[in-house]
Write an enzyme that holds these catalytic residues in place. Structure first.
Site, mmCIF file in Angstrom:
data_model
loop_
_atom_site.group_PDB
_atom_site.id
_atom_site.type_symbol
_atom_site.label_atom_id
_atom_site.label_comp_id
_atom_site.label_asym_id
_atom_site.label_seq_id
_atom_site.Cartn_x
_atom_site.Cartn_y
_atom_site.Cartn_z
ATOM 1 N N ASP A 44 -6.907 -5.743 -0.925
ATOM 2 C CA ASP A 44 -7.071 -4.622 0.009
ATOM 3 C C ASP A 44 -8.260 -4.858 0.929
ATOM 4 O O ASP A 44 -8.177 -4.684 2.145
ATOM 5 C CB ASP A 44 -7.307 -3.307 -0.756
ATOM 6 C CG ASP A 44 -6.036 -2.768 -1.384
ATOM 7 O OD1 ASP A 44 -4.948 -3.179 -0.978
ATOM 8 O OD2 ASP A 44 -6.147 -1.929 -2.297
ATOM 9 N N GLU A 67 -7.913 2.664 5.340
ATOM 10 C CA GLU A 67 -8.044 3.174 3.978
ATOM 11 C C GLU A 67 -9.355 2.808 3.279
ATOM 12 O O GLU A 67 -9.942 3.628 2.591
ATOM 13 C CB GLU A 67 -6.848 2.664 3.149
ATOM 14 C CG GLU A 67 -6.791 3.266 1.767
ATOM 15 C CD GLU A 67 -5.388 3.300 1.175
ATOM 16 O OE1 GLU A 67 -4.539 2.513 1.615
ATOM 17 O OE2 GLU A 67 -5.170 4.126 0.273
ATOM 18 N N ILE A 123 -2.922 -2.808 2.615
ATOM 19 C CA ILE A 123 -1.769 -3.049 1.734
ATOM 20 C C ILE A 123 -1.160 -1.687 1.441
ATOM 21 O O ILE A 123 -1.756 -0.867 0.743
ATOM 22 C CB ILE A 123 -2.145 -3.689 0.383
ATOM 23 C CG1 ILE A 123 -2.748 -5.076 0.583
ATOM 24 C CG2 ILE A 123 -0.881 -3.797 -0.500
ATOM 25 C CD1 ILE A 123 -2.997 -5.813 -0.727
ATOM 26 N N ASP A 124 0.008 -1.448 1.996
ATOM 27 C CA ASP A 124 0.725 -0.215 1.684
ATOM 28 C C ASP A 124 1.670 -0.537 0.534
ATOM 29 O O ASP A 124 2.415 -1.512 0.601
ATOM 30 C CB ASP A 124 1.512 0.243 2.924
ATOM 31 C CG ASP A 124 2.221 1.557 2.689
ATOM 32 O OD1 ASP A 124 1.807 2.307 1.782
ATOM 33 O OD2 ASP A 124 3.193 1.827 3.411
ATOM 34 N N THR A 126 0.457 -0.567 -2.961
ATOM 35 C CA THR A 126 -0.378 -1.413 -3.828
ATOM 36 C C THR A 126 0.297 -1.707 -5.171
ATOM 37 O O THR A 126 0.218 -2.822 -5.679
ATOM 38 C CB THR A 126 -1.713 -0.686 -4.077
ATOM 39 O OG1 THR A 126 -2.211 -0.288 -2.803
ATOM 40 C CG2 THR A 126 -2.700 -1.577 -4.754
ATOM 41 N N HIS A 214 4.753 9.640 -6.930
ATOM 42 C CA HIS A 214 4.574 9.856 -5.490
ATOM 43 C C HIS A 214 5.606 10.811 -4.915
ATOM 44 O O HIS A 214 5.544 11.151 -3.741
ATOM 45 C CB HIS A 214 4.640 8.520 -4.722
ATOM 46 C CG HIS A 214 3.527 7.585 -5.083
ATOM 47 N ND1 HIS A 214 3.381 6.350 -4.516
ATOM 48 C CD2 HIS A 214 2.501 7.718 -5.951
ATOM 49 C CE1 HIS A 214 2.317 5.742 -5.031
ATOM 50 N NE2 HIS A 214 1.771 6.561 -5.902
HETATM 51 P P1 AMP Z 1 4.928 4.591 -1.822
HETATM 52 O O1 AMP Z 1 4.817 3.122 -1.982
HETATM 53 O O2 AMP Z 1 5.870 5.006 -0.740
HETATM 54 O O3 AMP Z 1 5.201 5.289 -3.109
HETATM 55 O O4 AMP Z 1 3.533 5.122 -1.292
HETATM 56 C C1 AMP Z 1 2.380 4.385 -1.411
HETATM 57 C C2 AMP Z 1 1.219 5.211 -0.961
HETATM 58 O O5 AMP Z 1 1.145 6.403 -1.728
HETATM 59 C C3 AMP Z 1 -0.104 4.551 -1.170
HETATM 60 O O6 AMP Z 1 -0.448 3.774 -0.056
HETATM 61 C C4 AMP Z 1 -1.074 5.688 -1.367
HETATM 62 O O7 AMP Z 1 -1.754 6.020 -0.186
HETATM 63 C C5 AMP Z 1 -0.190 6.842 -1.739
HETATM 64 N N1 AMP Z 1 -0.493 7.304 -3.101
HETATM 65 C C6 AMP Z 1 -1.095 6.622 -4.072
HETATM 66 N N2 AMP Z 1 -1.207 7.367 -5.194
HETATM 67 C C7 AMP Z 1 -0.673 8.544 -4.914
HETATM 68 C C8 AMP Z 1 -0.472 9.742 -5.648
HETATM 69 N N3 AMP Z 1 -0.853 9.853 -6.913
HETATM 70 N N4 AMP Z 1 0.130 10.744 -5.043
HETATM 71 C C9 AMP Z 1 0.543 10.600 -3.772
HETATM 72 N N5 AMP Z 1 0.403 9.517 -3.030
HETATM 73 C C10 AMP Z 1 -0.208 8.496 -3.583
HETATM 74 MG MG MG Z 2 -0.604 3.095 1.633
#
Ligand code: AMP
Ligand code: MG
Length: 328
Positions: A44, A67, A123-124, A126, A214
């Site tokens: 990251d 971020e 890094i989206d 992670t 999420h």
């Molecule tokens: P996704 O891969 O679509 O599930 O989303 C990834 C993103 O969700 C990450 O880049 C974080 O910014 C965000 N994220 C991480 N942990 C959480 C959480 N506990 N609740 C909501 N969003 C989160």
């Molecule tokens: Mg992200």
């Protein structure tokens, strides 16, 4: 509005950052799987430092929403981890880099009041990065209160397609009014992309996060049931803004995101680049109540709850199904 230079620059930066992430993944993630998550912080920070370096050089007057922060880099990482970041960024840039420079690049543009703001997720996805699933480097540009340019570098785009598991991944990108495109991540002919023409909810392929925490899965299932008038909606669960890219390329129809905690507000870097690409490809994006996303509130979408991304033809059906769940 011609943003061709910005777009070419962002494409180059995103490719370099994705390559750096892949190098870190190859060197650190696999051997370190047994003892925790440390490598993610390294990737990251290295990716964001590289992106900050390139933005500072090319667009010194622009603002940045991103971020990671240097304060945490100094506080959370061990000496050895910081040295690793320094080594990876040094290798990527091709010249020796000092720790102070890493810090400056991590924070580049953060407090800047500017007409244009880059929105960066180094890094989206992670958790997808750590688990060798989907992840992407996301770079968007906000102008006039809306994302007008987006680039997603997605090394794991075909990671759940066994026939293409050795594919190098894809770059998807757009600039306002210039169309949306997909091309091989490290170069190759671009293909214009468009959302699907599916207009019947029974044809809809629904996308959701791989990480169940999420998205409120009970809500997701209820919307899917109402929308499809049955329990058997085809769906795919994947990490990151690869979901936006899939819908932009017609490989999915509806992405529904609602974090279970009702006070949660989405972070702009999880949506800006994907928003630019999917809307340019003919898609529609709103919150779960049909309100347009408000990009003017800072690091989060403070004035919106959840996010709905569709091929546009299905948007009203999805909002109707959401309303019928009675969510407030
Ligand atoms: P996704 O891969 O679509 O599930 O989303 C990834 C993103 O969700 C990450 O880049 C974080 O910014 C965000 N994220 C991480 N942990 C959480 C959480 N506990 N609740 C909501 N969003 C989160
Ligand atoms: Mg992200």
């Amino acid at each position: 509005m011609n943003l061709s230079f910005e777009l070419e620059t962002a494409k180059t930066i995103a490719r370099m950052a994705a390559s750096l992430c892949q190098n870190i993944q190859a060197e650190l993630v696999r051997p370190a799987e047994k003892d925790g998550r440390e490598p993610v912080t390294i990737a990251d920070y290295a990716s964001q430092a590289l992106i900050g370096h390139a933005l500072a050089r090319n667009f010194p007057d622009d603002g940045v929403l991103s971020e990671e922060r240097s304060e945490e880099f100094m506080l959370l990482l061990t000496d050895q981890q910081r040295a690793s970041v320094q080594r990876f960024v040094t290798d990527a840039i091709g010249g020796y880099v000092f720790e102070e420079q890493i810090c400056a690049w991590l924070d580049f543009g953060k407090q800047m009041q500017a007409a244009r703001t880059w929105v960066v997720d180094p890094i989206d996805g992670t958790k997808g990065f750590l688990s060798l699933r989907h992840y992407c480097v996301a770079i968007g540009l906000l102008m006039g209160g809306e994302p007008v340019l987006g680039v997603l570098a997605s090394p794991g785009f075909y990671s759940d397609d066994e026939d293409r598991s050795d594919d190098p991944g894809v770059l998807t990108y757009s600039q306002r009014g210039g169309g949306a495109y997909l091309e091989p991540l490290y170069g190759g002919p671009p293909t214009p992309i468009q959302v699907s023409t599916h207009a019947d909810p029974r044809e809809a392929v629904l996308l959701t996060s791989y990480e169940a925490s999420h998205t409120d899965m009970a809500f997701f299932e209820e919307v899917a049931r109402v929308l499809r008038r049955g329990p058997d909606a085809p769906r795919r669960a994947l990490d990151s803004q690869d979901k936006h890219a899939m819908i932009a390329a017609g490989l999915g129809d509806v992405y529904l995101r609602l974090v279970p905690d009702p006070s949660f507000r989405e972070k702009v870097w999880d949506h800006a680049a994907g928003y630019a690409i999917v809307t340019e490809a003919g898609g529609r994006v709103s919150d779960i109540f049909g309100q347009p996303l408000d990009w003017t509130a800072g690091t989060r979408l403070y004035n919106n709850r959840g996010v709905v991304v569709t091929n546009s033809h299905l948007h009203d059906d999805v909002l109707g199904a959401i309303a019928r769940t009675g969510i407030e």
